[in-house]
Design a protein around this motif. Sequence first.
Motif, PDB file in Angstrom:
ATOM      1  N   PRO A 136      15.052  24.210 -23.589  1.00 24.09           N
ATOM      2  CA  PRO A 136      14.107  23.304 -24.250  1.00 24.09           C
ATOM      3  C   PRO A 136      14.391  21.853 -23.878  1.00 24.09           C
ATOM      4  N   PHE A 137      13.340  21.055 -23.780  1.00 21.78           N
ATOM      5  CA  PHE A 137      13.481  19.634 -23.465  1.00 21.78           C
ATOM      6  C   PHE A 137      13.487  18.832 -24.758  1.00 21.78           C
ATOM      7  N   VAL A 152       5.089  21.901 -20.056  1.00 22.96           N
ATOM      8  CA  VAL A 152       5.167  20.544 -20.597  1.00 22.96           C
ATOM      9  C   VAL A 152       4.578  20.542 -22.006  1.00 22.96           C
ATOM     10  N   THR A 153       3.541  21.321 -22.218  1.00 23.50           N
ATOM     11  CA  THR A 153       2.903  21.418 -23.533  1.00 23.50           C
ATOM     12  C   THR A 153       3.912  21.796 -24.606  1.00 23.50           C
ATOM     13  N   TYR A 154       4.785  22.740 -24.295  1.00 27.60           N
ATOM     14  CA  TYR A 154       5.765  23.235 -25.263  1.00 27.60           C
ATOM     15  C   TYR A 154       7.183  22.729 -24.992  1.00 27.60           C
ATOM     16  N   CYS A 155       7.304  21.752 -24.108  1.00 28.40           N
ATOM     17  CA  CYS A 155       8.585  21.076 -23.830  1.00 28.40           C
ATOM     18  C   CYS A 155       9.714  22.069 -23.574  1.00 28.40           C
ATOM     19  N   THR A 156       9.484  22.976 -22.658  1.00 26.62           N
ATOM     20  CA  THR A 156      10.528  23.952 -22.350  1.00 26.62           C
ATOM     21  C   THR A 156      10.355  24.500 -20.935  1.00 26.62           C
ATOM     22  N   ALA A 157      11.457  25.027 -20.429  1.00 26.77           N
ATOM     23  CA  ALA A 157      11.424  25.744 -19.152  1.00 26.77           C
ATOM     24  C   ALA A 157      12.146  27.061 -19.370  1.00 26.77           C
ATOM     25  N   ILE A 158      11.830  28.030 -18.528  1.00 27.72           N
ATOM     26  CA  ILE A 158      12.475  29.341 -18.610  1.00 27.72           C
ATOM     27  C   ILE A 158      12.578  29.916 -17.204  1.00 27.72           C
TER      28      ILE A 158
END
Length: 117
Positions: free
Chosen positions: A44-45, A24-30
């Motif tokens: 990326p969100f 959530v800090t970096y607005c992304t999932a992998i």
Amino acid sequence: MKLQHKFVEFIPEQLEDGILYISVTYCTAIHKCVCGCNNEVVTPFSPIDWKMTFDGATISLSPSIGNWNFDCRSHYWIRNSEIIFARKWTDEEIKDGHEKPKKKKKKSFSKWWQKKN
């Protein structure tokens, strides 16, 4: 197929199969591609990329994930932590999708709060 999710601040160097890592800090999932090719899929969100929904138990990403640059060209949704495979896109559909620039829609707000003269 079901994915587990892990909320993390930083993405680990080694990704585990079947895990969706969410920062959530970096607005992304992998995650590793669900076809088994071991490619890393970054989502990326943002208003023009992916949106993530967490209902307290499961994760959903929208829109679908199309790995057009991978040899596998996998295409799927993550809905309620389940992988839902979508149909393969044709070369033409992929080309059209890449050529259309993503634009953030601007909302038009009326000034209802201002007095009319």
